[in-house]
Each structure stands twice: as C-alpha cells, then as structure tokens.
Design a protein around this motif. Structure first.
Motif, short mmCIF file in Angstrom:
data_model
loop_
_atom_site.label_atom_id
_atom_site.label_comp_id
_atom_site.label_asym_id
_atom_site.label_seq_id
_atom_site.Cartn_x
_atom_site.Cartn_y
_atom_site.Cartn_z
N ARG A 138 69.34 33.54 105.22
CA ARG A 138 69.02 33.35 106.64
C ARG A 138 69.24 31.92 107.11
O ARG A 138 68.92 31.61 108.24
N THR A 184 74.47 33.78 109.09
CA THR A 184 73.28 34.48 108.59
C THR A 184 73.72 35.81 108.00
O THR A 184 74.68 36.42 108.45
N ARG A 185 73.03 36.21 107.00
CA ARG A 185 73.33 37.46 106.32
C ARG A 185 72.08 38.35 106.37
O ARG A 185 71.36 38.45 105.38
N PRO A 186 71.82 38.99 107.52
CA PRO A 186 70.56 39.72 107.67
C PRO A 186 70.38 40.87 106.70
O PRO A 186 69.28 41.12 106.23
N ARG A 187 71.45 41.59 106.37
CA ARG A 187 71.31 42.71 105.42
C ARG A 187 70.94 42.20 104.03
O ARG A 187 70.09 42.78 103.36
N LEU A 188 71.63 41.15 103.61
CA LEU A 188 71.34 40.56 102.30
C LEU A 188 69.91 40.01 102.29
O LEU A 188 69.16 40.21 101.33
N HIS A 189 69.56 39.31 103.36
CA HIS A 189 68.21 38.75 103.46
C HIS A 189 67.15 39.84 103.38
O HIS A 189 66.18 39.73 102.65
N ARG A 190 67.35 40.91 104.11
CA ARG A 190 66.37 42.00 104.13
C ARG A 190 66.29 42.70 102.77
O ARG A 190 65.21 42.96 102.26
N ALA A 191 67.43 42.99 102.17
CA ALA A 191 67.45 43.68 100.87
C ALA A 191 66.79 42.82 99.79
O ALA A 191 65.92 43.30 99.05
N TYR A 203 62.95 42.44 100.50
CA TYR A 203 62.14 43.57 100.04
C TYR A 203 62.03 43.61 98.51
O TYR A 203 60.98 43.93 97.96
#
Length: 132
Positions: free
Chosen positions: A28, A33-40, A43
């Motif tokens: 992030r 920004t890499r929102p999918r990578l950040h979210r995965a 979690y």
C-alpha cells in the motif's frame, strides 16, 4: 521447556507474520498501490497473528518470573486482539490513517519487539540459538 505442538504452531505462525508484515505494508506504499496483494497478505497476516496469540495462551513458563505460568510477554495477547479489533473498526469507519497506524504499531510491538524478547537467553528460542 521443550518443543510441543502448541509451541510449533505458535513459532510457525509468528515467524510467518514477521515475514508477511512488511510485504503487506509495502503493497500500500509508494506510487503503485497493490490493493489485492495488500488485502490478501493482510488477511493472511491477521490469521497468523490470531493463531499466534491464541496458541500463546497455552504456552506457560514457570521458570521465568510469572503469574500462574504467564510471563510479562503474555500481555501482548489481549493487546494483539484489541489492536486487530481496533484496526478493523477504523477500516469500517473509513479511517485509513488509523488503520495504517494501528497495523504498523502492532507489527512493531507484537512481531519485532516480542520477537526480539524471544531471543533473550533463558527463553526457549533464545536457549536454542545461544546455547552450545
């Protein structure tokens, strides 16, 4: 103290959290920004933190200064749960800055500082590393 299943679970999830944390935070930062990578990764990191905190409840040490087998480092258990709760409340409220600061603070305190204390001679991991 010897290696038990509980300690193995705790160590593996804690070490994984130490390794995943910077990558999740990095995803992030910066121009891209890499929102999918950040979210995965976020979690996955939260799952590791919850598992490490839950497993720590069952790891007790009666040789170090303690209260019923719980040493001062066990104070990080409720702190971890509260911080994770607070970070997600911030997220739900749209307070990204609060979420970011809480997660960064939790990474430093529960992963780096606590991790450093596990390397102290006299603790299980410290004895494994520093003993001949």
């Amino acid at each position: 103290m010897q290696m038990t299943l509980t300690i193995a679970i705790h160590m593996s999830t804690a070490i994984t959290a130490v390794l995943l944390g910077p990558v999740a935070l990095w995803a992030r930062l910066g121009r891209t920004t890499r929102p999918r990578l950040h979210r995965a990764l976020g979690y996955a990191w939260v799952t590791c933190m919850i598992t490490a905190a839950l497993s720590a409840i069952f790891i007790r040490d009666f040789q170090l200064p303690n209260a019923m087998g719980y040493t001062p480092i066990h104070l990080l258990i409720p702190l971890t749960f509260f911080s994770l709760y607070r970070a997600f409340v911030y997220l739900l409220q749209g307070n990204i800055q609060g979420h970011r600061k809480t997660m960064q603070w939790l990474y430093v305190s529960a992963c780096l500082v606590a991790g450093a204390f596990t390397l102290v001679p006299g603790r299980y991991l410290g004895n494994l590393i520093w003993s001949n």
